[in-house]
Design an enzyme around this catalytic site. Structure first.
Site, PDB file in Angstrom:
ATOM      1  CB  SER A 186      -4.411  -2.355 -10.014  1.00 13.81           C
ATOM      2  OG  SER A 186      -5.447  -3.165  -9.513  1.00 13.81           O
ATOM      3  CB  THR A 238      -8.527   2.247  -6.380  1.00 12.58           C
ATOM      4  OG1 THR A 238      -7.534   2.297  -5.359  1.00 12.58           O
ATOM      5  CG2 THR A 238      -7.907   2.659  -7.713  1.00 12.58           C
ATOM      6  CB  SER A 293      -8.153  -5.080 -10.090  1.00 14.43           C
ATOM      7  OG  SER A 293      -8.066  -4.675  -8.762  1.00 14.43           O
ATOM      8  CE  LYS A 343     -10.598   2.314  -2.071  1.00 14.85           C
ATOM      9  NZ  LYS A 343     -10.088   1.542  -0.943  1.00 14.85           N
ATOM     10  N   GLY A 375      -7.311   6.027   8.399  1.00 16.30           N
ATOM     11  CA  GLY A 375      -7.794   6.390   7.064  1.00 16.30           C
ATOM     12  C   GLY A 375      -8.888   5.438   6.595  1.00 16.30           C
ATOM     13  N   GLY A 376      -9.036   5.324   5.279  1.00 15.72           N
ATOM     14  CA  GLY A 376     -10.114   4.520   4.709  1.00 15.72           C
ATOM     15  C   GLY A 376     -10.020   3.052   5.089  1.00 15.72           C
ATOM     16  CB  ALA A 377      -7.271   0.587   4.963  1.00 16.96           C
ATOM     17  N   GLY A 392      -1.408  -8.491   3.693  1.00 18.66           N
ATOM     18  CA  GLY A 392      -2.707  -8.086   3.148  1.00 18.66           C
ATOM     19  C   GLY A 392      -3.145  -8.826   1.891  1.00 18.66           C
ATOM     20  CE1 TYR A 415      -3.535  -4.583  -1.271  1.00 21.08           C
ATOM     21  CE2 TYR A 415      -2.132  -3.772  -3.032  1.00 21.08           C
ATOM     22  CZ  TYR A 415      -3.291  -3.691  -2.290  1.00 21.08           C
ATOM     23  OH  TYR A 415      -4.210  -2.731  -2.579  1.00 21.08           O
TER      24      TYR A 415
HETATM   25  P1  NAP Z   1      -5.603   6.467   3.451  1.00 19.99           P
HETATM   26  O1  NAP Z   1      -7.075   6.558   3.554  1.00 19.99           O
HETATM   27  O2  NAP Z   1      -4.854   7.446   2.638  1.00 19.99           O
HETATM   28  O3  NAP Z   1      -5.029   6.496   4.970  1.00 19.99           O
HETATM   29  C1  NAP Z   1      -3.641   6.442   5.204  1.00 19.99           C
HETATM   30  C2  NAP Z   1      -3.376   6.290   6.690  1.00 19.99           C
HETATM   31  O4  NAP Z   1      -1.963   6.122   6.865  1.00 19.99           O
HETATM   32  C3  NAP Z   1      -3.765   7.498   7.519  1.00 19.99           C
HETATM   33  O5  NAP Z   1      -4.093   7.068   8.814  1.00 19.99           O
HETATM   34  C4  NAP Z   1      -2.464   8.317   7.533  1.00 19.99           C
HETATM   35  O6  NAP Z   1      -2.325   9.151   8.667  1.00 19.99           O
HETATM   36  C5  NAP Z   1      -1.438   7.215   7.627  1.00 19.99           C
HETATM   37  N1  NAP Z   1      -0.155   7.649   7.056  1.00 19.99           N
HETATM   38  C6  NAP Z   1       0.115   7.903   5.753  1.00 19.99           C
HETATM   39  N2  NAP Z   1       1.413   8.260   5.613  1.00 19.99           N
HETATM   40  C7  NAP Z   1       1.946   8.242   6.859  1.00 19.99           C
HETATM   41  C8  NAP Z   1       3.247   8.523   7.382  1.00 19.99           C
HETATM   42  N3  NAP Z   1       4.263   8.918   6.585  1.00 19.99           N
HETATM   43  N4  NAP Z   1       3.455   8.397   8.719  1.00 19.99           N
HETATM   44  C9  NAP Z   1       2.445   8.013   9.531  1.00 19.99           C
HETATM   45  N5  NAP Z   1       1.191   7.732   9.098  1.00 19.99           N
HETATM   46  C10 NAP Z   1       0.951   7.844   7.778  1.00 19.99           C
HETATM   47  O7  NAP Z   1      -5.132   5.033   2.886  1.00 19.99           O
HETATM   48  P2  NAP Z   1      -5.902   3.633   3.110  1.00 19.99           P
HETATM   49  O8  NAP Z   1      -6.838   3.426   1.978  1.00 19.99           O
HETATM   50  O9  NAP Z   1      -6.419   3.619   4.511  1.00 19.99           O
HETATM   51  O10 NAP Z   1      -4.723   2.561   2.914  1.00 19.99           O
HETATM   52  C11 NAP Z   1      -3.790   2.309   3.944  1.00 19.99           C
HETATM   53  C12 NAP Z   1      -2.971   1.040   3.582  1.00 19.99           C
HETATM   54  O11 NAP Z   1      -3.821  -0.100   3.537  1.00 19.99           O
HETATM   55  C13 NAP Z   1      -2.291   1.120   2.197  1.00 19.99           C
HETATM   56  O12 NAP Z   1      -1.007   0.543   2.310  1.00 19.99           O
HETATM   57  C14 NAP Z   1      -3.181   0.245   1.325  1.00 19.99           C
HETATM   58  O13 NAP Z   1      -2.480  -0.348   0.242  1.00 19.99           O
HETATM   59  C15 NAP Z   1      -3.618  -0.822   2.332  1.00 19.99           C
HETATM   60  N6  NAP Z   1      -4.888  -1.477   1.937  1.00 19.99           N
HETATM   61  C16 NAP Z   1      -4.853  -2.822   1.707  1.00 19.99           C
HETATM   62  C17 NAP Z   1      -6.020  -3.479   1.347  1.00 19.99           C
HETATM   63  C18 NAP Z   1      -5.982  -4.964   1.094  1.00 19.99           C
HETATM   64  O14 NAP Z   1      -6.897  -5.482   0.432  1.00 19.99           O
HETATM   65  N7  NAP Z   1      -4.995  -5.659   1.586  1.00 19.99           N
HETATM   66  C19 NAP Z   1      -7.231  -2.761   1.230  1.00 19.99           C
HETATM   67  C20 NAP Z   1      -7.234  -1.375   1.480  1.00 19.99           C
HETATM   68  C21 NAP Z   1      -6.039  -0.745   1.840  1.00 19.99           C
HETATM   69  P3  NAP Z   1      -2.877  10.673   8.678  1.00 19.99           P
HETATM   70  O15 NAP Z   1      -4.320  10.587   9.042  1.00 19.99           O
HETATM   71  O16 NAP Z   1      -2.051  11.337   9.689  1.00 19.99           O
HETATM   72  O17 NAP Z   1      -2.675  11.216   7.276  1.00 19.99           O
END
Ligand code: NAP
Length: 268
Positions: free
Chosen positions: A21, A68, A23, A72, A134-136, A234, A215
């Site tokens: 991280s 994180t 952070s 969360k 997902g969460g993001a 990001g 990122y």
């Molecule tokens: P999450 O809640 O675990 O959600 C993951 C999402 O990605 C779900 O929609 C999941 O689909 C999909 N996914 C995961 N593996 C996959 C695969 N092999 N093929 C197709 N779809 C897949 O994670 P999140 O917190 O939303 O984070 C998602 C991304 O955003 C990460 O890369 C994270 O680092 C980034 N992020 C960046 C920031 C920033 O400040 N820039 C902030 C938050 C997050 P399913 O529903 O089918 O499992």
């Protein structure tokens, strides 16, 4: 360097896999340069120890923390008061100790809005396509709703999950084999980084904008740029959401430029 003493406030990152991280550097440099007597440390916690760890953080009067994966949502039962953003997004990424009671917030939506504003992204009347549910993705949907976007298109690996975003914004599932309109904005909210795993090898156009929440530069962004599209990674969102978290702990501070300069110097 902060001179730690009996009054030093404890801040930190709660998570299970936090070694990579950014952070720690962002928040510690802000404390140092803004002359705030606090240190930001890792709280690396195994899932089975989470309840005991939250009790411990309360008992040592931890001032605040970021949260994180995978906590969360797990943290919500420990929170006395949730902000509107945390309620809408359904997840907490920042907590603050208010006289022994935790207030839970989520800085991702506003972090995204601020970062996109800084990059002068033009949204009006452009169709928006989202990958992920997902969460993001939830935070981004809330951000889009906040800036007045009425509806978006979404693709997710697990199709049924697309509907879980419908309580935030009007959303329609779309077929990823479809060619995106010339003025589309595509936002990747999945962790997918290998081009072979992307849902569709889109051919981009110069009028499109491709945003990847990851990122750093990704093959998706590289490909979009080769076709002349505007691309945004990001990193800006990461910085802005961190600055908002810091201001949640310490209102009336301006940590963004300090964080930005520090991270740029380290990555030059
Ligand atoms: P999450 O809640 O675990 O959600 C993951 C999402 O990605 C779900 O929609 C999941 O689909 C999909 N996914 C995961 N593996 C996959 C695969 N092999 N093929 C197709 N779809 C897949 O994670 P999140 O917190 O939303 O984070 C998602 C991304 O955003 C990460 O890369 C994270 O680092 C980034 N992020 C960046 C920031 C920033 O400040 N820039 C902030 C938050 C997050 P399913 O529903 O089918 O499992």
């Amino acid at each position: 360097m902060i001179e730690v003493n009996g009054d030093t406030q404890i801040l930190g990152l709660i998570g299970s896999d936090i070694s990579q991280s950014k952070s720690f550097q962002l928040h510690n440099i802000a404390c140092q340069q803004l002359d705030i007597n606090a240190v930001y440390i890792p709280f690396s916690i195994a899932k089975e120890n989470f309840t005991a760890s939250m009790r411990l953080l309360s008992s040592i009067n931890c001032f605040g923390a970021n949260v994180t994966l995978p906590f969360k949502q797990m943290i919500i039962p420990f929170i006395s008061q949730l902000t509107e953003d945390a309620i809408k997004i359904g997840a907490v990424n920042t907590i603050k100790n208010n006289d022994g009671k935790w207030i839970g917030h989520n800085t991702d939506a506003q972090g995204f809005i601020n970062a996109m504003k800084e990059m002068n992204v033009i949204w009006n009347d452009r169709p928006i396509y989202l990958w992920g549910a997902g969460g993001a993705a939830r935070a981004i949907c809330f951000a889009l709703q906040k800036i007045g976007i009425p509806s978006i298109y979404c693709w997710n690996r697990t199709e049924t999950k697309v509907e879980t975003l419908a309580d935030i914004i009007d959303i329609q599932a779309y077929e990823v084999s479809q060619t995106l309109p010339d003025n589309a904005i595509l936002i990747n909210c999945t962790p997918l980084e290998a081009i072979s795993k992307y849902p569709y090898q889109n051919n981009f156009t110069p009028y499109q904008t491709v945003i990847d929440l990851i990122y750093r530069e990704t093959p998706l962004l590289e490909k979009a740029r080769q076709h002349g599209a505007e691309t945004i990674n990001g990193f800006g969102m990461l910085l802005h959401q961190a600055a908002i978290a810091f201001q949640f702990w310490y209102p009336d501070t301006e940590p963004l430029s300090i964080m930005k300069q520090n991270i740029q110097e380290r990555h030059q």
